[in-house]
Structures are given as structure tokens and as C-alpha cells.
Design a protein around this motif. Structure first.
Motif, PDB file in Angstrom:
ATOM      1  N   ASP A  81       0.828  -1.217   0.000  1.00 56.36           N
ATOM      2  CA  ASP A  81       0.000   0.000   0.000  1.00 56.36           C
ATOM      3  C   ASP A  81       0.860   1.264   0.000  1.00 56.36           C
ATOM      4  N   TYR A  82       0.303   2.338  -0.572  1.00 56.03           N
ATOM      5  CA  TYR A  82       0.831   3.685  -0.415  1.00 56.03           C
ATOM      6  C   TYR A  82      -0.359   4.631  -0.486  1.00 56.03           C
ATOM      7  N   LEU A  83      -0.203   5.846   0.044  1.00 58.53           N
ATOM      8  CA  LEU A  83      -1.347   6.728   0.288  1.00 58.53           C
ATOM      9  C   LEU A  83      -2.169   7.024  -0.958  1.00 58.53           C
ATOM     10  N   SER A  84      -1.506   7.322  -2.075  1.00 54.56           N
ATOM     11  CA  SER A  84      -2.271   7.662  -3.277  1.00 54.56           C
ATOM     12  C   SER A  84      -3.093   6.473  -3.768  1.00 54.56           C
ATOM     13  N   LYS A  85      -2.548   5.267  -3.584  1.00 51.92           N
ATOM     14  CA  LYS A  85      -3.271   4.053  -3.986  1.00 51.92           C
ATOM     15  C   LYS A  85      -4.516   3.865  -3.127  1.00 51.92           C
ATOM     16  N   ILE A  86      -4.392   4.051  -1.812  1.00 50.99           N
ATOM     17  CA  ILE A  86      -5.529   3.901  -0.900  1.00 50.99           C
ATOM     18  C   ILE A  86      -6.598   4.947  -1.198  1.00 50.99           C
ATOM     19  N   ALA A  87      -6.161   6.201  -1.405  1.00 49.68           N
ATOM     20  CA  ALA A  87      -7.112   7.283  -1.681  1.00 49.68           C
ATOM     21  C   ALA A  87      -7.889   7.031  -2.971  1.00 49.68           C
ATOM     22  N   GLN A  88      -7.196   6.507  -3.979  1.00 48.10           N
ATOM     23  CA  GLN A  88      -7.843   6.243  -5.261  1.00 48.10           C
ATOM     24  C   GLN A  88      -8.817   5.077  -5.164  1.00 48.10           C
ATOM     25  N   GLU A  89      -8.412   4.004  -4.496  1.00 47.51           N
ATOM     26  CA  GLU A  89      -9.263   2.816  -4.402  1.00 47.51           C
ATOM     27  C   GLU A  89     -10.524   3.074  -3.595  1.00 47.51           C
ATOM     28  N   HIS A  90     -10.447   3.986  -2.628  1.00 47.49           N
ATOM     29  CA  HIS A  90     -11.603   4.268  -1.774  1.00 47.49           C
ATOM     30  C   HIS A  90     -12.306   5.573  -2.148  1.00 47.49           C
ATOM     31  N   HIS A  91     -11.908   6.165  -3.278  1.00 44.24           N
ATOM     32  CA  HIS A  91     -12.563   7.369  -3.810  1.00 44.24           C
ATOM     33  C   HIS A  91     -12.661   8.468  -2.746  1.00 44.24           C
ATOM     34  N   LEU A  92     -11.530   8.780  -2.116  1.00 45.46           N
ATOM     35  CA  LEU A  92     -11.516   9.762  -1.035  1.00 45.46           C
ATOM     36  C   LEU A  92     -11.420  11.189  -1.574  1.00 45.46           C
ATOM     37  N   ALA A  93     -12.307  12.051  -1.120  1.00 51.02           N
ATOM     38  CA  ALA A  93     -12.254  13.464  -1.503  1.00 51.02           C
ATOM     39  C   ALA A  93     -11.003  14.093  -0.897  1.00 51.02           C
ATOM     40  N   GLY A  94     -10.281  14.859  -1.714  1.00 49.73           N
ATOM     41  CA  GLY A  94      -9.055  15.487  -1.233  1.00 49.73           C
ATOM     42  C   GLY A  94      -7.812  14.669  -1.498  1.00 49.73           C
ATOM     43  N   GLY A  95      -7.995  13.432  -2.022  1.00 48.98           N
ATOM     44  CA  GLY A  95      -6.851  12.610  -2.410  1.00 48.98           C
ATOM     45  C   GLY A  95      -5.954  12.221  -1.246  1.00 48.98           C
ATOM     46  N   TRP A  96      -4.704  11.831  -1.590  1.00 45.02           N
ATOM     47  CA  TRP A  96      -3.781  11.355  -0.565  1.00 45.02           C
ATOM     48  C   TRP A  96      -3.374  12.466   0.405  1.00 45.02           C
ATOM     49  N   GLN A  97      -3.424  13.744  -0.069  1.00 41.96           N
ATOM     50  CA  GLN A  97      -3.054  14.848   0.821  1.00 41.96           C
ATOM     51  C   GLN A  97      -4.010  14.932   2.015  1.00 41.96           C
TER      52      GLN A  97
END
Length: 308
Positions: free
Chosen positions: A87-103
């Protein structure tokens, strides 16, 4: 003298009394069909409707927005995610459709992750969609580790089996040494250029997209694992012959300083951290753990039986 006649009441045209009932949202307003005469009759026939009453009627007709807002808020309920290997943050943010992205994900979980957003380890628990309430990582690490239970021992066995399968999947030399990644070399050792502080390339760059598995080239002990300035996230391993291998620009680290590793074991994932123009793996062999003691990394691997 003319006879008194009876005065007849003048007929009123029924059309002049005609009214049109018009309304919005239940409010009725009487309007004349023709002229001022009809308007005068309308005023006497129906009470006037004030502008406040009309506004109130229109407002009553609008659906309430509160239930919809409550539903939208319910959809953004936070949840906890446990980091797994790779895992890495951008991958997690993308897979879970998080608003605001990895930041935003990093900001919400900074006290858990620490100062470097590129360093997340398997087992970390991240809060998705809200600020984490977990204790900072430094406080958690100070607690004494409990004695391993049978379940923990089984998990350790599973981890060793997983690492064994990773080694089996990698192209191994007869001596048990490996290439760090399966990609070819993009920038060779000792290539001259002003972009390097020493005037030449101190390692070999291997082609590797972000997230590619990086392996320890041989058995050894991790000397350091963390931020290395221009090298980004790096790992340095000391081997039995006294040499050191370095793996730089990683997006994720899977080992810690002091840990013993075997040849072919996954130690991290490639990336583009530090001073780079794109994702790749910068690999060095050194006679010491620090910068400036480099030797030809490809010649070193070939001397250990690695075909490269």
C-alpha cells in the motif's frame, strides 16, 4: 306634469363582475376580467392577499431540504482501513474514492503516519473520511510488546511463508543472490553529467514503475531505512562480505533498521521520492554505508552469479 315613473335599477353587465381566481401554493387572488369597474367590484368581492401571505404559501410548497442533507452526511461516514503490504497513500485514496486525495488522507492521519507521508507500514490503521483519533505512533511504540500468543505465532509463520513465495517467484542465481527488480537498466553506473554532485552517476538506475516490488539482492542486515534527502526513501543493507547495497526513491518501505533479510525478500516498493524526474529504482553497491564509497553495482551482482 309628467307622471312619476318608477326608476329601474340600472343593469350591471355580468361580465364586469367576472373574476378570475388565481393562486400559487393554495393562496387565492381575485382578479378582474375587464377595466377599473371590474377591479372595484373585485376589491369588494374578495379580500386582498398580502405579499407576506403569498411568500408564506410558496415557501410551504417547497420540500424540506433537511432530510436530504442528513442522508448526504450519512453517506460520508468514516471507516478504519488497515494498511497491507504494497500500500501507499495515493493508492488507498484512489481505491476508496476519497475526496481530497492522498493529501487529505495524510492530513487526517498524520499523527499515526508521522512526518513522512511516503512511509506507511503494514498494520497501520488509517481513518478514511475523517480525522484520526488514534494516539501518535511514537506513543504507541513506547508500549511493551505483549508475549506472542498462538495466533500471533501462526501469523508469523504465514509471513515467513509469504516471503518464501516471493523469493521463489524472483529469478534467483545459484548462489542465492538476486537482481533488485526485473526491469532493465536505464542509466548506467559512472555516466558523467552535471546533474550529479560527484560529476557522475554513483549507481545504476533500473526501470521500475511506481509500486514495483523491490528485493534485497542478498542476505544481510538493514543498516538504515528512511528518508535519505535527494535519494528520497531509501534502504541500506550490509552483507556478509562487508559491502552495502542501497535502494533509493522508494514509495514504500517494508523493513526497519536492525532487521535481518534474506536474498530475494521484498523490502519495499519503487517510486519517485527525492530528487528524481520520474519513477525508477536507483541501486548502489558501496564499500561503506555512506555516499561516496560506490563500486560498479552490475559487476558486483555478476560476481555473485546474477545474470544481468
Amino acid at each position: 306634469m309628467p307622471a312619476k315613473g318608477k326608476h329601474r335599477r340600472p343593469k350591471v353587465n355580468p361580465i364586469t363582475r367576472g373574476l378570475v381566481a388565481a393562486g400559487a401554493g393554495g393562496a387565492v387572488v381575485a382578479l378582474p376580467l375587464f377595466g377599473a369597474t371590474g377591479a372595484h367590484a373585485a376589491e369588494q368581492a374578495a379580500p386582498s392577499v398580502t405579499s407576506q401571505q403569498a411568500v408564506a404559501a410558496v415557501a410551504a410548497a417547497k420540500p424540506a431540504a433537511a432530510p436530504q442533507a442528513a442522508k448526504a452526511k450519512a453517506k460520508t461516514k468514516a471507516k478504519v482501513y488497515k494498511v497491507v503490504r504494497g500500500d501507499y497513500l495515493s493508492k488507498i485514496a484512489q481505491e476508496h474514492h476519497l475526496a481530497g486525495g492522498w493529501q487529505k488522507l495524510y492530513k487526517d492521519n498524520r499523527q499515526v503516519i508521522g512526518d513522512n507521508p511516503s512511509l506507511i507500514r503494514p498494520g497501520m490503521k488509517l481513518t478514511l473520511g475523517a480525522k484520526s483519533t488514534a494516539k501518535p505512533a511514537a506513543q504507541t511504540e513506547r508500549k511493551a510488546a505483549p508475549k506472542p500468543a498462538p495466533k500471533a505465532a501462526a501469523k508469523a509463520t504465514e509471513t515467513r511463508a509469504s516471503r518464501s513465495s516471493e523469493r521463489a517467484a524472483a529469478p534467483a542465481a545459484a548462489s542465492g543472490w538476486f537482481a533488485p527488480v526485473s526491469g532493465g537498466v536505464s542509466t548506467p553506473y559512472r555516466m558523467a553529467g552535471s546533474m550529479w554532485s560527484s560529476g557522475y552517476h554513483t549507481g545504476a538506475d533500473f526501470i521500475a514503475s511506481t509500486g514495483t516490488s523491490v528485493r534485497a539482492v542478498g542476505p544481510g542486515t538493514v543498516v538504515s531505512a528512511g528518508w535519505g534527502g535527494a535519494y528520497g526513501n531509501e534502504i541500506v543493507i550490509q552483507h556478509a562480505d562487508g559491502s552495502y547495497s542501497q535502494y533509493a526513491h522508494l514509495s514504500s518501505l517494508a523493513v526497519s533498521a536492525g532487521e535481518t533479510v534474506t536474498g530475494g525478500q521484498q523490502i519495499g516498493l519503487s517510486g519517485s521520492t527525492g530528487n528524481v524526474t520520474g519513477p525508477h529504482l536507483h541501486f548502489e553497491i558501496r564499500t561503506g554505508p555512506s555516499y561516496g564509497s560506490d563500486v560498479d553495482p552490475l559487476a558486483y551482482l555478476r560476481s555473485h552469479g546474477v545474470s544481468i
